[in-house]
Write an enzyme that holds these catalytic residues in place. Structure first.
Site, PDB file in Angstrom:
ATOM      1  N   HIS A  17       0.850  -1.210   0.000  1.00 37.97           N
ATOM      2  CA  HIS A  17       0.000   0.000   0.000  1.00 37.97           C
ATOM      3  C   HIS A  17       0.878   1.251   0.000  1.00 37.97           C
ATOM      4  O   HIS A  17       0.648   2.199  -0.755  1.00 37.97           O
ATOM      5  CB  HIS A  17      -0.866   0.062   1.273  1.00 37.97           C
ATOM      6  CG  HIS A  17      -1.927  -0.977   1.389  1.00 37.97           C
ATOM      7  ND1 HIS A  17      -2.091  -1.754   2.512  1.00 37.97           N
ATOM      8  CD2 HIS A  17      -2.906  -1.350   0.520  1.00 37.97           C
ATOM      9  CE1 HIS A  17      -3.132  -2.561   2.341  1.00 37.97           C
ATOM     10  NE2 HIS A  17      -3.640  -2.349   1.143  1.00 37.97           N
ATOM     11  N   LYS A  41     -15.966  -8.033   4.241  1.00 34.64           N
ATOM     12  CA  LYS A  41     -15.111  -8.358   5.397  1.00 34.64           C
ATOM     13  C   LYS A  41     -15.886  -7.999   6.668  1.00 34.64           C
ATOM     14  O   LYS A  41     -16.047  -6.824   6.993  1.00 34.64           O
ATOM     15  CB  LYS A  41     -13.795  -7.581   5.317  1.00 34.64           C
ATOM     16  CG  LYS A  41     -12.965  -7.945   4.084  1.00 34.64           C
ATOM     17  CD  LYS A  41     -11.724  -7.089   3.948  1.00 34.64           C
ATOM     18  CE  LYS A  41     -10.948  -7.449   2.684  1.00 34.64           C
ATOM     19  NZ  LYS A  41      -9.883  -6.489   2.356  1.00 34.64           N
ATOM     20  N   ARG A  91      -2.015  -5.736  -8.488  1.00 27.83           N
ATOM     21  CA  ARG A  91      -0.948  -6.734  -8.300  1.00 27.83           C
ATOM     22  C   ARG A  91      -0.925  -7.760  -9.419  1.00 27.83           C
ATOM     23  O   ARG A  91       0.115  -8.200  -9.847  1.00 27.83           O
ATOM     24  CB  ARG A  91      -1.124  -7.455  -6.957  1.00 27.83           C
ATOM     25  CG  ARG A  91      -0.775  -6.607  -5.768  1.00 27.83           C
ATOM     26  CD  ARG A  91      -1.246  -7.236  -4.513  1.00 27.83           C
ATOM     27  NE  ARG A  91      -2.705  -7.401  -4.558  1.00 27.83           N
ATOM     28  CZ  ARG A  91      -3.446  -7.754  -3.543  1.00 27.83           C
ATOM     29  NH1 ARG A  91      -2.886  -8.035  -2.395  1.00 27.83           N
ATOM     30  NH2 ARG A  91      -4.754  -7.855  -3.654  1.00 27.83           N
ATOM     31  N   SER A 129      -2.926  -7.443   3.082  1.00 26.66           N
ATOM     32  CA  SER A 129      -3.198  -7.311   4.517  1.00 26.66           C
ATOM     33  C   SER A 129      -3.532  -8.675   5.122  1.00 26.66           C
ATOM     34  O   SER A 129      -3.162  -8.962   6.268  1.00 26.66           O
ATOM     35  CB  SER A 129      -4.375  -6.361   4.752  1.00 26.66           C
ATOM     36  OG  SER A 129      -4.064  -5.076   4.294  1.00 26.66           O
TER      37      SER A 129
END
Ligand code: PNS
Length: 167
Positions: A17, A41, A91, A129
């Site tokens: 990040h 989440k 990514r 994360s």
């Protein structure tokens, strides 16, 4: 003035990040790192206040970067800026599918809102994360994965988790 809005749950912020935030800060007039809720989440390791504090310490050396939290939709939040663009790191091709869908959803709410992608640095393509959360819970070394300023915060939280789960 163009504002780059770097959105995410940042639970916790990683060096991946931070790499995107740093590169955005060189390209745009200002960067706002905005913590938002991710509906998929249900629970987070860190509270919003903890994440605000950890990100603030991680970006303290970048003069044109600030941190915020918004509990609603990202596309609504972006209306606060005269010229805000969403900036996200990519990514892998698999990230693109999700981000493409998010862009279309955001445009339904705010049709002039653009999303720009910055390709992830090769050394962080594996990092997320969730990888950090998992590794921390098993006591792994977090050096090189998250900003040094927040390693102790994560270790302390992971220790609480281990104690409450009898590990
Ligand atoms: O780091 P994440 O969890 O991949 O970030 C996703 C996030 C928080 C940016 C995304 O879930 C989001 O934009 N949440 C705010 C609510 C919203 O606008 N959702 C998209 C339309 S359903």
């Amino acid at each position: 003035m163009i504002t780059a809005i770097c959105p995410g749950s940042f639970d916790p912020i990683t060096l991946g990040h931070l790499n995107i935030i740093r590169r955005a800060s060189r390209t745009f007039d200002e960067v706002v790192v905005c913590i938002l809720n991710n509906a998929s989440k249900n629970t987070t390791m860190f509270t919003v206040e903890e994440r605000l504090d950890m990100i603030s310490r991680s970006v303290a050396r970048f003069p044109n970067v600030r941190v915020d939290y918004y509990s609603g939709l990202l596309a609504e939040y972006a209306l606060n800026f005269d010229h805000g663009v969403i900036v996200k790191g990519l990514r892998a091709a698999s990230d693109f599918e999700y981000e493409f869908q998010m862009d279309l959803v955001n445009k339904r709410i705010n049709k002039r809102l653009e999303t720009l992608f910055i390709p992830s640095s090769e050394k962080y393509t594996f990092l997320s994360s969730s990888v950090v959360r998992e590794m921390s819970k098993y006591g792994a070394d977090l050096t090189g994965l998250v900003p040094n300023e927040i390693i102790t915060d994560i270790e302390k939280k992971a220790e609480l988790w281990r104690n409450s789960n009898g590990k």
